[in-house]
Design an enzyme around this catalytic site. Sequence first.
Site, PDB file in Angstrom:
ATOM      1  N   TRP A  26     -29.170  41.264 -72.918  1.00 10.84           N
ATOM      2  CA  TRP A  26     -28.401  42.488 -72.665  1.00 10.84           C
ATOM      3  C   TRP A  26     -27.002  42.095 -72.179  1.00 10.84           C
ATOM      4  CZ3 TRP A  26     -29.077  46.058 -67.817  1.00 10.84           C
ATOM      5  CH2 TRP A  26     -28.312  47.239 -67.988  1.00 10.84           C
ATOM      6  N   ASP A  50     -35.417  37.887 -76.044  1.00 12.35           N
ATOM      7  CA  ASP A  50     -35.535  39.336 -75.874  1.00 12.35           C
ATOM      8  C   ASP A  50     -34.219  40.020 -76.232  1.00 12.35           C
ATOM      9  OD1 ASP A  50     -37.231  41.610 -74.441  1.00 12.35           O
ATOM     10  OD2 ASP A  50     -35.142  41.847 -73.808  1.00 12.35           O
ATOM     11  N   TYR A  55     -28.606  46.909 -77.693  1.00 13.17           N
ATOM     12  CA  TYR A  55     -27.703  45.861 -77.191  1.00 13.17           C
ATOM     13  C   TYR A  55     -26.605  45.559 -78.214  1.00 13.17           C
ATOM     14  CZ  TYR A  55     -31.586  44.922 -73.902  1.00 13.17           C
ATOM     15  OH  TYR A  55     -32.589  45.022 -72.977  1.00 13.17           O
ATOM     16  N   LEU A 194     -33.618  38.425 -61.952  1.00 11.51           N
ATOM     17  CA  LEU A 194     -32.732  37.918 -60.893  1.00 11.51           C
ATOM     18  C   LEU A 194     -32.067  39.088 -60.175  1.00 11.51           C
ATOM     19  CD1 LEU A 194     -31.033  35.050 -62.991  1.00 11.51           C
ATOM     20  CD2 LEU A 194     -33.206  35.005 -61.718  1.00 11.51           C
ATOM     21  N   LYS A 234     -31.353  36.850 -68.228  1.00  9.84           N
ATOM     22  CA  LYS A 234     -30.211  36.753 -69.142  1.00  9.84           C
ATOM     23  C   LYS A 234     -29.281  35.668 -68.597  1.00  9.84           C
ATOM     24  CE  LYS A 234     -25.738  38.264 -70.138  1.00  9.84           C
ATOM     25  NZ  LYS A 234     -24.521  38.295 -69.297  1.00  9.84           N
TER      26      LYS A 234
HETATM   27  N1  LIG Z   1     -36.299  47.052 -71.133  1.00 11.29           N
HETATM   28  C1  LIG Z   1     -35.237  47.417 -70.448  1.00 11.29           C
HETATM   29  O1  LIG Z   1     -34.967  48.618 -70.253  1.00 11.29           O
HETATM   30  C2  LIG Z   1     -34.339  46.357 -69.897  1.00 11.29           C
HETATM   31  C3  LIG Z   1     -33.431  46.661 -68.875  1.00 11.29           C
HETATM   32  C4  LIG Z   1     -32.648  45.632 -68.356  1.00 11.29           C
HETATM   33  C5  LIG Z   1     -32.764  44.347 -68.859  1.00 11.29           C
HETATM   34  N2  LIG Z   1     -33.637  44.077 -69.883  1.00 11.29           N
HETATM   35  C6  LIG Z   1     -33.792  42.706 -70.443  1.00 11.29           C
HETATM   36  O2  LIG Z   1     -33.942  41.792 -69.361  1.00 11.29           O
HETATM   37  C7  LIG Z   1     -32.927  40.796 -69.450  1.00 11.29           C
HETATM   38  C8  LIG Z   1     -32.568  40.272 -68.075  1.00 11.29           C
HETATM   39  O3  LIG Z   1     -32.128  41.291 -67.214  1.00 11.29           O
HETATM   40  P1  LIG Z   1     -30.594  41.503 -66.787  1.00 11.29           P
HETATM   41  O4  LIG Z   1     -29.717  41.001 -67.845  1.00 11.29           O
HETATM   42  O5  LIG Z   1     -30.497  42.934 -66.393  1.00 11.29           O
HETATM   43  O6  LIG Z   1     -30.397  40.680 -65.438  1.00 11.29           O
HETATM   44  P2  LIG Z   1     -30.866  39.288 -64.801  1.00 11.29           P
HETATM   45  O7  LIG Z   1     -31.473  38.419 -65.817  1.00 11.29           O
HETATM   46  O8  LIG Z   1     -31.627  39.622 -63.570  1.00 11.29           O
HETATM   47  O9  LIG Z   1     -29.453  38.707 -64.320  1.00 11.29           O
HETATM   48  C9  LIG Z   1     -28.459  38.319 -65.210  1.00 11.29           C
HETATM   49  C10 LIG Z   1     -27.249  37.865 -64.400  1.00 11.29           C
HETATM   50  O10 LIG Z   1     -27.591  36.685 -63.661  1.00 11.29           O
HETATM   51  C11 LIG Z   1     -26.683  35.640 -64.010  1.00 11.29           C
HETATM   52  N3  LIG Z   1     -27.446  34.388 -64.029  1.00 11.29           N
HETATM   53  C12 LIG Z   1     -28.449  34.055 -64.866  1.00 11.29           C
HETATM   54  N4  LIG Z   1     -28.963  32.851 -64.540  1.00 11.29           N
HETATM   55  C13 LIG Z   1     -28.247  32.409 -63.492  1.00 11.29           C
HETATM   56  C14 LIG Z   1     -28.298  31.235 -62.712  1.00 11.29           C
HETATM   57  N5  LIG Z   1     -29.217  30.300 -62.937  1.00 11.29           N
HETATM   58  N6  LIG Z   1     -27.397  31.092 -61.698  1.00 11.29           N
HETATM   59  C15 LIG Z   1     -26.474  32.063 -61.450  1.00 11.29           C
HETATM   60  N7  LIG Z   1     -26.393  33.211 -62.136  1.00 11.29           N
HETATM   61  C16 LIG Z   1     -27.271  33.381 -63.153  1.00 11.29           C
HETATM   62  C17 LIG Z   1     -26.142  35.987 -65.370  1.00 11.29           C
HETATM   63  O11 LIG Z   1     -24.877  35.396 -65.524  1.00 11.29           O
HETATM   64  P3  LIG Z   1     -24.347  34.842 -66.944  1.00 11.29           P
HETATM   65  O12 LIG Z   1     -24.587  35.915 -67.958  1.00 11.29           O
HETATM   66  O13 LIG Z   1     -22.919  34.558 -66.666  1.00 11.29           O
HETATM   67  O14 LIG Z   1     -25.108  33.583 -67.250  1.00 11.29           O
HETATM   68  C18 LIG Z   1     -26.071  37.504 -65.276  1.00 11.29           C
HETATM   69  O15 LIG Z   1     -24.901  37.895 -64.585  1.00 11.29           O
HETATM   70  C19 LIG Z   1     -31.793  41.534 -70.161  1.00 11.29           C
HETATM   71  O16 LIG Z   1     -30.795  40.677 -70.623  1.00 11.29           O
HETATM   72  C20 LIG Z   1     -32.564  42.242 -71.233  1.00 11.29           C
HETATM   73  O17 LIG Z   1     -32.929  41.349 -72.272  1.00 11.29           O
HETATM   74  C21 LIG Z   1     -34.433  45.063 -70.394  1.00 11.29           C
END
Ligand SMILES: NC(=O)c1ccc[n+]([C@@H]2O[C@H](COP(=O)([O-])OP(=O)(O)OC[C@H]3O[C@@H](n4cnc5c(N)ncnc54)[C@H](OP(=O)(O)O)[C@@H]3O)[C@@H](O)[C@H]2O)c1
Length: 277
Positions: A26, A50, A55, A194, A234
């Site tokens: 995402w 995913d 997206y 995260l 992500k």
């Molecule tokens: N089904 C649904 O309704 C729904 C809703 C939300 C999300 N999702 C799915 O879940 C995935 C993950 O959730 P999310 O994108 O909301 O948030 P997340 O994975 O909790 O957090 C992503 C954030 O954390 C940063 N990050 C990742 N790994 C890191 C690390 N090791 N150290 C420091 N920062 C780090 C990323 O930065 P960078 O990008 O700069 O690496 C980004 O800013 C989405 O991408 C999507 O595929 C689904």
Amino acid sequence: MMARQSPTSSVAPTADGMPLLGLGTWENDNPSECANTIKTALEMGYRHIDTAQVYGNEGAVGQGIAAADVPREEMFIATKVWIDKLGYEDVLTSTQRSLEKLGIDTVDLLYVHWPVDTYNPVETFRALHKLVSDGKADRIGISNFEPNQVDTAIEKANVPIFANQIEIHPLLPQQELRDHCSKHDIELVAYSPLARGAVFDVPEITAIANNHDVSEAQIALAWLRQKGITAIPKAVGHDHIHDNWTSLDLELTPAEIEQIDSIERTNRCVDPRFAPW
Ligand SMILES: NC(=O)c1ccc[n+]([C@@H]2O[C@H](COP(=O)([O-])OP(=O)(O)OC[C@H]3O[C@@H](n4cnc5c(N)ncnc54)[C@H](OP(=O)(O)O)[C@@H]3O)[C@@H](O)[C@H]2O)c1
């Protein structure tokens, strides 16, 4: 803090064939960066990717899949049908379009993204059943379904429901919904594992991370994995992708898991106006 650990596990454990650690996409919106991210992750060992129709990056994800030196049959690709495409015909045509963009014949896991708007349990699942029968989807998932909607889905779907993708992290443990899904043998996929970055500012998590000399991201991901919950953080760029992957090498103690479990503060990160809660 960005920890480097080696060796990195080469294979993620699986839950009924689904790798317990995947890559979220995402807001990975720049097409060439997105394709590179997917290629980097797959060649590092990730197998679960995913994405979702909404997206807008299925084409770029497909380019990354094609570019990676990994056989398609080793991959586990998931996408989601958006809320305005959940009528019978729209599920069929939009999924066909997703497959074409992704450059694959079958999606491993096809989710209903949210149980809102055009979602109709009978019609939506009738279409999903047809996609499974036609070999276009291997498994069906639901996302953002609350316990009563899980029950309706089970009642109306004539196809097994494999997983519910919901927000889960140390600041939103979702115990009741998890128990409900477990009772019905539905796997859990944690989105925003995260807490979209909020886990980096939780002193209890930072203390455990410092003890292990790893990042807070790794602590949150190990906490999920040790509970049997699949996580799809992500990340863009090698360092974050690698940091999250090395969480597979981390084992938290029961006391550390208990410390994280007892955090009482909550933070729901994804809460659109149409959410069913
Ligand atoms: N089904 C649904 O309704 C729904 C809703 C939300 C999300 N999702 C799915 O879940 C995935 C993950 O959730 P999310 O994108 O909301 O948030 P997340 O994975 O909790 O957090 C992503 C954030 O954390 C940063 N990050 C990742 N790994 C890191 C690390 N090791 N150290 C420091 N920062 C780090 C990323 O930065 P960078 O990008 O700069 O690496 C980004 O800013 C989405 O991408 C999507 O595929 C689904």
